[in-house]
Design an enzyme around this catalytic site. Structure first.
Site, mmCIF file in Angstrom:
data_model
loop_
_atom_site.group_PDB
_atom_site.id
_atom_site.type_symbol
_atom_site.label_atom_id
_atom_site.label_comp_id
_atom_site.label_asym_id
_atom_site.label_seq_id
_atom_site.Cartn_x
_atom_site.Cartn_y
_atom_site.Cartn_z
ATOM 1 N N ASP A 67 2.203 -17.224 -15.532
ATOM 2 C CA ASP A 67 1.869 -16.013 -16.288
ATOM 3 C C ASP A 67 1.963 -14.759 -15.428
ATOM 4 O O ASP A 67 2.077 -14.824 -14.205
ATOM 5 C CB ASP A 67 0.472 -16.136 -16.928
ATOM 6 C CG ASP A 67 -0.563 -16.770 -16.000
ATOM 7 O OD1 ASP A 67 -0.334 -16.794 -14.777
ATOM 8 O OD2 ASP A 67 -1.592 -17.245 -16.509
ATOM 9 N N ASN A 136 -13.761 -21.159 -20.277
ATOM 10 C CA ASN A 136 -13.685 -21.476 -21.717
ATOM 11 C C ASN A 136 -12.609 -22.531 -22.023
ATOM 12 O O ASN A 136 -12.262 -22.757 -23.174
ATOM 13 C CB ASN A 136 -13.404 -20.199 -22.526
ATOM 14 C CG ASN A 136 -12.067 -19.568 -22.167
ATOM 15 O OD1 ASN A 136 -11.324 -20.091 -21.334
ATOM 16 N ND2 ASN A 136 -11.751 -18.445 -22.800
ATOM 17 N N HIS A 138 -9.439 -22.404 -20.983
ATOM 18 C CA HIS A 138 -8.051 -21.924 -21.074
ATOM 19 C C HIS A 138 -7.178 -22.456 -19.934
ATOM 20 O O HIS A 138 -7.679 -22.785 -18.857
ATOM 21 C CB HIS A 138 -7.979 -20.387 -21.186
ATOM 22 C CG HIS A 138 -8.219 -19.617 -19.922
ATOM 23 N ND1 HIS A 138 -8.801 -18.364 -19.916
ATOM 24 C CD2 HIS A 138 -7.959 -19.886 -18.612
ATOM 25 C CE1 HIS A 138 -8.864 -17.910 -18.680
ATOM 26 N NE2 HIS A 138 -8.369 -18.812 -17.869
ATOM 27 N N GLU A 143 -5.840 -19.019 -24.596
ATOM 28 C CA GLU A 143 -7.271 -18.989 -24.861
ATOM 29 C C GLU A 143 -7.608 -19.920 -26.029
ATOM 30 O O GLU A 143 -6.727 -20.294 -26.812
ATOM 31 C CB GLU A 143 -7.682 -17.554 -25.222
ATOM 32 C CG GLU A 143 -7.339 -16.519 -24.162
ATOM 33 C CD GLU A 143 -8.180 -16.633 -22.889
ATOM 34 O OE1 GLU A 143 -9.129 -17.446 -22.853
ATOM 35 O OE2 GLU A 143 -7.867 -15.916 -21.931
HETATM 36 C C1 F6R Z 1 -3.682 -18.363 -13.428
HETATM 37 C C2 F6R Z 1 -4.043 -18.806 -14.767
HETATM 38 C C3 F6R Z 1 -5.466 -19.008 -15.206
HETATM 39 C C4 F6R Z 1 -6.388 -19.538 -14.118
HETATM 40 C C5 F6R Z 1 -7.806 -19.739 -14.654
HETATM 41 C C6 F6R Z 1 -8.771 -20.149 -13.565
HETATM 42 O O1 F6R Z 1 -2.274 -18.235 -13.291
HETATM 43 O O2 F6R Z 1 -3.172 -18.966 -15.528
HETATM 44 O O3 F6R Z 1 -5.465 -19.898 -16.302
HETATM 45 O O4 F6R Z 1 -5.895 -20.754 -13.626
HETATM 46 O O5 F6R Z 1 -8.268 -18.565 -15.245
HETATM 47 O O6 F6R Z 1 -8.924 -19.079 -12.680
HETATM 48 P P1 F6R Z 1 -9.634 -19.286 -11.280
HETATM 49 O O7 F6R Z 1 -8.825 -20.243 -10.515
HETATM 50 O O8 F6R Z 1 -9.619 -17.906 -10.654
HETATM 51 O O9 F6R Z 1 -11.008 -19.780 -11.561
#
Ligand code: F6R
Length: 241
Positions: A67, A136, A138, A143
């Protein structure tokens, strides 16, 4: 789903990193799917150390990130392009032309998303995809919703994501949109490795592993992947123990 519970984030970095090392050693032309955020940072440091020891060669590796924010200059300090260069690409011998992130500033986002998925399909798909998980549930920027998403698409960020990510941005500068691989794109990877650490991930990890498969917890779809390895530390796995 292969759930591996380890004591610390450092142990996870090595164990998960070893899966990537083995993959790259077996196939030097490996296609990696990569993630940003806190979860993969230690694993990237492990890969960098293996490269510095002369054990890993990234010269033929290609990468596709999950992303990127929309409406943020590519080299902004908070772009995922910058994150990936600072945390991995600048420290290994990967070729810049082999590095791919979706372009969050493309004038025609629909065309950009379709071409990102086509590029991945044309090279035979991602060999090993790294993921983190949101509190959550995701994955990528997918989401909780009423249906699973499919291909790469432009997504309006939820209030909770804006709240948790805005700590990195100056006031008012947090983007409102991002472009992300869809759940369908992620599921085409041949192998998936997800890293979850810390107490804040407890509920999401439990729902992903033990809950029903539902788009209300996007990560739960990984139960249906033929080769998904989940690494959790004791805090993140607390509800599974
Ligand atoms: C990152 C991404 C997100 C993160 C997720 C966890 O490219 O796509 O889905 O993997 O938000 O974030 P952290 O690792 O910062 O807890």
């Amino acid at each position: 789903m292969d759930v591996r519970i380890l004591d610390t984030a450092d142990q996870i970095a090595v164990a998960a990193g070893e899966l990537f090392v083995r993959q790259i050693k077996t196939n030097p032309q490996t296609i990696l799917g990569l993630a940003t955020g806190a979860s993969p940072v230690k694993m990237y440091q492990y890969l960098i150390s293996q490269y510095r020891n002369g054990y890993l060669d990234f010269s033929k590796v290609k990468t596709y990130n999950l992303d990127e924010y929309c409406d943020l200059p590519r080299d902004d300090k908070n772009s995922y392009y910058t994150f990936m260069h600072e945390n991995l690409f600048n420290h290994i011998n990967i070729k810049e032309e082999n590095v791919h992130l979706p372009n969050g500033n493309a004038p025609d986002m629909a065309a950009e998303c379709a071409s990102y998925d086509k590029m991945i399909a044309d090279i035979g798909g991602v060999d090993i995809q790294l993921l983190g998980i949101g509190t959550n549930g995701h994955i990528g920027f997918n989401e909780p919703a009423d249906t699973f998403t499919e291909g790469t698409y432009k997504v309006k960020l939820t209030d909770s994501t804006i709240k948790s990510n805005s700590i990195y941005f100056d006031e008012g500068a947090m983007p409102r949109f991002a472009v992300t691989m869809g759940v369908g794109t992620i599921m085409t990877a041949k192998k998936i490795v997800l890293i979850a650490t810390g107490e804040s991930k407890q509920n999401a990890v439990y729902a992903m592993v033990r809950g029903e498969v539902t788009p209300h917890c996007p990560a739960s779809i990984l139960q249906q992947h033929p080769d998904a390895v989940i690494f959790a530390d004791r805090a993140a796995a607390a509800k599974l123990l």
